[in-house]
Structures are given as C-alpha cells and as structure tokens.
Design an enzyme around this catalytic site. Structure first.
Site, PDB file in Angstrom:
ATOM      1  CE  LYS A 189      -0.440   9.954 -12.290  1.00 17.19           C
ATOM      2  NZ  LYS A 189       0.421   8.779 -12.022  1.00 17.19           N
ATOM      3  CB  THR A 222      -4.273   1.377 -18.607  1.00 19.36           C
ATOM      4  OG1 THR A 222      -4.865   2.630 -18.241  1.00 19.36           O
ATOM      5  CG2 THR A 222      -2.939   1.616 -19.318  1.00 19.36           C
ATOM      6  CE1 TYR A 248      -3.998  10.287 -12.457  1.00 21.45           C
ATOM      7  CE2 TYR A 248      -4.107  11.856 -14.276  1.00 21.45           C
ATOM      8  CZ  TYR A 248      -3.734  10.616 -13.781  1.00 21.45           C
ATOM      9  OH  TYR A 248      -3.099   9.712 -14.601  1.00 21.45           O
ATOM     10  CG  ASP A 277      -1.872   1.161   1.284  1.00 15.06           C
ATOM     11  OD1 ASP A 277      -1.759   2.074   0.440  1.00 15.06           O
ATOM     12  OD2 ASP A 277      -2.758   1.162   2.166  1.00 15.06           O
ATOM     13  CB  VAL A 278       2.029   3.529  -2.690  1.00 13.70           C
ATOM     14  CG1 VAL A 278       2.572   2.422  -3.569  1.00 13.70           C
ATOM     15  CG2 VAL A 278       0.722   4.087  -3.226  1.00 13.70           C
ATOM     16  CG  ASN A 293       2.594   1.813 -12.896  1.00 16.28           C
ATOM     17  OD1 ASN A 293       2.393   2.524 -13.888  1.00 16.28           O
ATOM     18  ND2 ASN A 293       1.776   0.825 -12.561  1.00 16.28           N
TER      19      ASN A 293
END
Length: 254
Positions: free
Chosen positions: A158, A189, A154, A63-64, A90
């Site tokens: 990024k 994806t 988001y 779990d990042v 990632n």
C-alpha cells in the site's frame, strides 16, 4: 454530443469499488465492473445499483494477477464503448501474518495483487487514455500513513502504490492525464469486517471511539472523493495522496 466517459474499476463487486461504480454512474460515466471469479460477492448487485442510478454497467471477470486478464478488461470496454477515460485500481487482498512467519510465497502473492495488480490496472487503462484521463489507485492508512503489526506485506504494497501514482502523474502530465492515490482510513467494508485478517465488526465499532468523526467511514464517502478526482472538476489535481479518514491520522490520542 460527446460520448459519456468510460471507467474501469477493479474489485467492484463490493465495498469501495462497488460504491465508486455507483457514484460514477450517477455522474453519467459508463462503468466496467471488474470482478474476481473467486470473490464471494455478487457483481450483479453492483450492476443493479448502477442501473438504478440511471447508469450503464458491464460486468467483466478480471484477475489482476494476470497481465492478459487486465489488458482484456480494458480492451473489452473500449470495444464495447469506444473509449476508456478512467481507471480505478481498487482490487486488493488482506492477510494477517507476523513478519517472521511470512513465506516468500505469501509475500509475493500480496505484492502480486495489491501492488503489481494496481500497476497492471493503471498500465492497461493508460494505453487507451487521451487528454483528460484519470488514474486513481487505492492505498491504505496502513502503509500510506501508519505501520501495522502482522501486516508488513500489506503495508509495504500500500505504500508502494503511492509512489506509483506520483510517478505516473509526472510521466503522464504532459499528456494531460492525471494520477492520484486515495488513502482510506477505517472504512466499513467486507475486508475490514474480516475478523481473522483485519479488525472485524467489533474492532471497527471500538475504533469509532477514537476517531474524531465518532465512527468509521462508509464506502460511499471514499467513492465520492474518487469520483471527484476522476472528473473534469479535478483537472489540476495530480500526484496527490488524499487521506479519507475522519481525521483519524491527525488526532492526538490520550
């Protein structure tokens, strides 16, 4: 004979992460397949693909959002294989929300995964790396190049990971360790195929009409660039943000 290199990859149960695991395995790298317990995708599929490619893989739940979890991921690979050479940060989430509706909790949750999680992955990997090591962080054209309506949190995360990669390249360059960012364009994806929070399958199909390459990208096409950046062949490439988008961001639209 030198032991094969070892890579830790977060978000490796599907998409770009899974493709990267296979690409690295094909090159003789042993891969840690980091997977979030709540991910609906089966990491055993990635492990089978790695094995079919002639490689060695190890599934590790991570779990990042947790420093302890990410550190344990890196430590387990070093314990199993004696080294850690490559970190690919990632793992990420994508949520749609208009800026005026975003709560502090939603904002912090996005940062905790898509920015802080990348930091934790890089930090955990770098603690074990020696000369020749490589960190690759995954950004997006949303934030990395463009803004994106209803996705400010988001895009902010990024954009931030690019600054992180550049700073790591400067700080760790004297130790012979490289850091780079990948900026994927529209890639088919599971995340981009989410019709609620992203373009969805139909939106991706429409996007192919205005991408000069004539289609959206495949995870393997991003993974090949990551594999190159992680290799000795990229020994003088560091601090870069490389766009992989079929010329989408360089095209003038009618």
């Amino acid at each position: 004979m030198t032991d094969p290199a070892v890579a830790m990859i977060t978000g490796a149960a599907s998409g770009i992460g899974a493709a990267t695991a296979v690409c690295l395995a094909e090159r003789g790298v042993r891969v840690g397949i980091g997977t979030f317990p709540g991910d609906p995708h089966d990491p055993e599929t990635t492990l089978r693909d790695v094995s079919d490619a002639g490689g060695q893989g190890r599934i590790v739940e991570v779990d990042v959002r947790s420093t302890e979890s990410v550190d344990a991921f890196a430590d387990e690979l070093v314990s199993a294989w004696g080294r850690l050479d490559i970190a690919v940060a990632n793992a990420g989430i994508l949520r749609e929300a208009s800026f005026d509706s975003i709560t502090d909790e939603q904002w912090h949750d996005m940062m905790d995964v898509d920015l802080h999680g990348v930091m934790r992955t890089a930090r955990a990997g770098l603690r074990h790396m020696t000369e020749g090591g490589s960190v690759t962080v995954i950004s997006s054209i949303a934030g990395g190049v463009y803004g994106w309506q209803d996705h400010a949190h988001y895009a902010t995360a990024k954009a931030g990971v690019i600054g992180l990669a550049r700073s790591l390249a400067v700080e760790y360059g004297p130790r012979g360790i490289r850091a780079n960012a990948i900026i994927p364009g529209l890639i088919r994806t599971p995340q981009s195929s989410d019709a609620v929070n992203s373009l969805g399958p139909e939106g991706l199909d429409r996007a192919g009409g205005y991408i000069p390459w004539g289609r959206v990208g495949h995870p393997r096409e991003v993974a090949e660039v990551i594999a190159f950046l992680s290799s000795p062949q990229a020994s003088y490439v560091s601090g870069q943000a490389i766009v992989v988008d079929g010329a989408l961001t360089t095209a003038m639209r009618d």
